[in-house]
Scaffold this motif. Structure first.
Motif, PDB file in Angstrom:
ATOM      1  N   LEU A 158       0.847  -1.209  -0.185  1.00  0.00           N
ATOM      2  CA  LEU A 158       0.082   0.001  -0.015  1.00  0.00           C
ATOM      3  C   LEU A 158       0.734   1.466   0.008  1.00  0.00           C
ATOM      4  N   LEU A 159       0.622   2.203  -0.849  1.00  0.00           N
ATOM      5  CA  LEU A 159       1.472   3.370  -0.980  1.00  0.00           C
ATOM      6  C   LEU A 159       0.503   4.476  -0.495  1.00  0.00           C
ATOM      7  N   LEU A 160       1.026   5.386   0.223  1.00  0.00           N
ATOM      8  CA  LEU A 160       0.282   6.283   0.786  1.00  0.00           C
ATOM      9  C   LEU A 160       0.924   7.842   0.720  1.00  0.00           C
ATOM     10  N   ASP A 161       0.419   8.562  -0.008  1.00  0.00           N
ATOM     11  CA  ASP A 161       1.056   9.791  -0.584  1.00  0.00           C
ATOM     12  C   ASP A 161       0.699  10.994   0.413  1.00  0.00           C
ATOM     13  N   GLU A 162       1.274  11.319   1.419  1.00  0.00           N
ATOM     14  CA  GLU A 162       0.704  12.332   2.187  1.00  0.00           C
ATOM     15  C   GLU A 162      -0.691  12.300   2.428  1.00  0.00           C
ATOM     16  N   PRO A 163      -1.168  11.100   3.066  1.00  0.00           N
ATOM     17  CA  PRO A 163      -2.719  10.963   2.946  1.00  0.00           C
ATOM     18  C   PRO A 163      -3.275  11.768   4.021  1.00  0.00           C
ATOM     19  N   THR A 164      -2.704  12.437   5.107  1.00  0.00           N
ATOM     20  CA  THR A 164      -3.307  13.083   6.219  1.00  0.00           C
ATOM     21  C   THR A 164      -3.424  14.668   5.967  1.00  0.00           C
ATOM     22  N   VAL A 165      -2.733  15.101   4.876  1.00  0.00           N
ATOM     23  CA  VAL A 165      -2.557  16.650   4.534  1.00  0.00           C
ATOM     24  C   VAL A 165      -4.061  17.192   4.744  1.00  0.00           C
ATOM     25  N   GLY A 166      -3.991  18.399   5.408  1.00  0.00           N
ATOM     26  CA  GLY A 166      -5.187  19.064   5.516  1.00  0.00           C
ATOM     27  C   GLY A 166      -6.337  18.593   6.419  1.00  0.00           C
ATOM     28  N   LEU A 167      -5.991  17.376   6.993  1.00  0.00           N
ATOM     29  CA  LEU A 167      -6.910  16.699   8.127  1.00  0.00           C
ATOM     30  C   LEU A 167      -6.752  17.291   9.450  1.00  0.00           C
ATOM     31  N   ASP A 168      -7.637  17.173  10.192  1.00  0.00           N
ATOM     32  CA  ASP A 168      -7.977  17.584  11.703  1.00  0.00           C
ATOM     33  C   ASP A 168      -7.225  16.409  12.590  1.00  0.00           C
ATOM     34  N   MET A 169      -6.649  16.770  13.605  1.00  0.00           N
ATOM     35  CA  MET A 169      -5.976  15.868  14.375  1.00  0.00           C
ATOM     36  C   MET A 169      -6.660  14.459  14.675  1.00  0.00           C
ATOM     37  N   PRO A 170      -7.868  14.316  15.107  1.00  0.00           N
ATOM     38  CA  PRO A 170      -8.615  13.172  15.236  1.00  0.00           C
ATOM     39  C   PRO A 170      -8.621  12.389  14.066  1.00  0.00           C
ATOM     40  N   SER A 171      -9.031  12.960  13.080  1.00  0.00           N
ATOM     41  CA  SER A 171      -8.929  12.229  11.398  1.00  0.00           C
ATOM     42  C   SER A 171      -7.544  11.743  11.294  1.00  0.00           C
ATOM     43  N   VAL A 179      -3.846   2.274   9.588  1.00  0.00           N
ATOM     44  CA  VAL A 179      -2.887   1.576   8.751  1.00  0.00           C
ATOM     45  C   VAL A 179      -1.923   0.729   9.515  1.00  0.00           C
ATOM     46  N   HIS A 180      -1.512   0.971  10.545  1.00  0.00           N
ATOM     47  CA  HIS A 180      -0.546   0.222  11.348  1.00  0.00           C
ATOM     48  C   HIS A 180      -1.147  -0.934  11.885  1.00  0.00           C
ATOM     49  N   ASP A 181      -2.596  -0.756  12.215  1.00  0.00           N
ATOM     50  CA  ASP A 181      -3.477  -2.205  12.605  1.00  0.00           C
ATOM     51  C   ASP A 181      -3.363  -3.087  11.250  1.00  0.00           C
ATOM     52  N   LEU A 182      -3.523  -2.548  10.131  1.00  0.00           N
ATOM     53  CA  LEU A 182      -3.481  -3.355   8.820  1.00  0.00           C
ATOM     54  C   LEU A 182      -2.128  -3.943   8.689  1.00  0.00           C
ATOM     55  N   VAL A 183      -0.848  -3.264   8.977  1.00  0.00           N
ATOM     56  CA  VAL A 183       0.113  -3.900   8.836  1.00  0.00           C
ATOM     57  C   VAL A 183       0.487  -4.993   9.770  1.00  0.00           C
ATOM     58  N   SER A 184      -0.021  -4.998  11.074  1.00  0.00           N
ATOM     59  CA  SER A 184       0.309  -6.279  11.802  1.00  0.00           C
ATOM     60  C   SER A 184      -0.569  -7.176  11.889  1.00  0.00           C
ATOM     61  N   GLN A 185      -2.074  -6.910  11.255  1.00  0.00           N
ATOM     62  CA  GLN A 185      -2.795  -8.025  11.148  1.00  0.00           C
ATOM     63  C   GLN A 185      -2.965  -8.584   9.925  1.00  0.00           C
ATOM     64  N   GLN A 186      -2.775  -8.027   8.860  1.00  0.00           N
ATOM     65  CA  GLN A 186      -2.624  -8.403   7.537  1.00  0.00           C
ATOM     66  C   GLN A 186      -1.300  -8.701   6.990  1.00  0.00           C
ATOM     67  N   ASN A 187      -0.409  -8.545   7.591  1.00  0.00           N
ATOM     68  CA  ASN A 187       1.050  -8.710   7.061  1.00  0.00           C
ATOM     69  C   ASN A 187       1.085  -7.670   5.825  1.00  0.00           C
ATOM     70  N   LEU A 188       0.609  -6.616   5.749  1.00  0.00           N
ATOM     71  CA  LEU A 188       0.645  -5.906   4.615  1.00  0.00           C
ATOM     72  C   LEU A 188       2.041  -4.797   4.691  1.00  0.00           C
ATOM     73  N   ALA A 189       2.461  -4.534   3.473  1.00  0.00           N
ATOM     74  CA  ALA A 189       3.789  -3.674   3.330  1.00  0.00           C
ATOM     75  C   ALA A 189       2.973  -2.250   2.951  1.00  0.00           C
ATOM     76  N   VAL A 190       3.598  -1.257   3.717  1.00  0.00           N
ATOM     77  CA  VAL A 190       3.230   0.027   3.546  1.00  0.00           C
ATOM     78  C   VAL A 190       4.310   1.096   3.363  1.00  0.00           C
ATOM     79  N   LEU A 191       4.218   1.777   2.201  1.00  0.00           N
ATOM     80  CA  LEU A 191       5.235   2.942   2.161  1.00  0.00           C
ATOM     81  C   LEU A 191       4.558   4.282   2.204  1.00  0.00           C
ATOM     82  N   TRP A 192       4.818   5.022   3.518  1.00  0.00           N
ATOM     83  CA  TRP A 192       4.081   6.137   3.797  1.00  0.00           C
ATOM     84  C   TRP A 192       4.968   7.297   3.581  1.00  0.00           C
TER      85      TRP A 192
END
Length: 245
Positions: A158-171, A179-192
């Motif tokens: 999963l590639l994430l290109d600045e996915p949180t830009v402009g979002l409020d802190m809770p979001s 995303v970190h849960d996905l990595v640990s639960q599904q053995n997903l590789a993420v480049l963020w």
């Protein structure tokens, strides 16, 4: 044995006379969140454009799950999920319609698609909003839909290109946690890709990119131990001095 989801070797790219990437090399493992940290202009978006084949690299090599991205494009890109910095959802379609369209592009049948859509939206607490048009959603909820869309075809990376830009802190915090849960639960590789220090978890891997060059690469804990620096913020400051984030 840990699999290599992404291998980048000696990758260089230039816009005319301006070099955007200079002999960049790194690997991303399955079950690992790798943070690509760099200021604006570091080359992060160029790198993502090469991985997704929006641009074609003349120098260097990119492999996705063992497939050469030039010679075996279909096999490689089928294992890739992407969330771009700018939203690419159709605002006049509902959440479900956007996701069904993406599933159809990947050859997923209607029944299987609806099952996966429900699973992903429930995981992101968005299933009850599946009938709403995208234009009715706020920025954080649009990002959740885009992450769900990127995961429908069960990618390995999963590639994430600045996915949180402009979002409020809770979001932002909700997306980082998911995303970190996905990595640990599904053995997903993420480049963020990010320039926000607080999105980095203690057990993440880190690539510091500055002026098109990799300045550091490895587990965050190992980089801190080797350098003696206190935290990711100091790593960023020391390795990108003189740049503007």
């Amino acid at each position: 044995m840990t699999e290599i989801a992404l291998a980048v070797e000696n990758l260089s790219f230039a816009y005319g006379a301006k070099k955007a990437l200079d002999a960049v090399s790194f690997k991303v493992q399955s079950g690992e969140c790798t943070i690509l940290l760099g200021p604006n202009g570091a080359g992060k978006s160029t790198l993502f454009s090469l991985i997704t084949r929006l641009y074609d690299a003349r120098e260097g090599r990119i492999e996705l799950c063992g497939f050469d991205i030039k010679k075996q494009s279909l096999q490689a890109l089928a294992r890739l999920g992407v969330v771009f910095q700018q939203t690419t959802l159709d605002p006049d379609l509902s959440v479900t319609q956007n996701l069904r369209y993406h599933a159809a592009l990947h050859g997923i049948g209607r029944k299987a698609a609806d099952k996966r859509i429900q699973e992903e939206l429930e995981r992101l607490a968005m299933f009850e909003r599946r009938g709403e048009k995208v234009r009715q959603l706020n920025g954080g909820h649009k990002r959740r839909v885009e992450i769900a869309r990127a995961l429908l075809h069960r990618p390995s990376l999963l590639l994430l290109d600045e996915p949180t830009v402009g979002l409020d802190m809770p979001s932002r915090q909700a997306i980082v946690s998911h995303v970190h849960d996905l990595v640990s639960q599904q053995n997903l590789a993420v480049l963020w890709a990010t320039h926000l220090i607080d999105e980095i978890a203690a057990d993440d891997s880190l690539i510091v990119l500055h002026k098109g060059q990799v300045k550091a690469s490895g587990k965050l804990s190992e980089i801190l131990h080797t350098t003696g620096w206190a935290d990711p913020g100091q790593v960023f400051q020391k390795l990108t001095q003189g740049s503007q984030a």
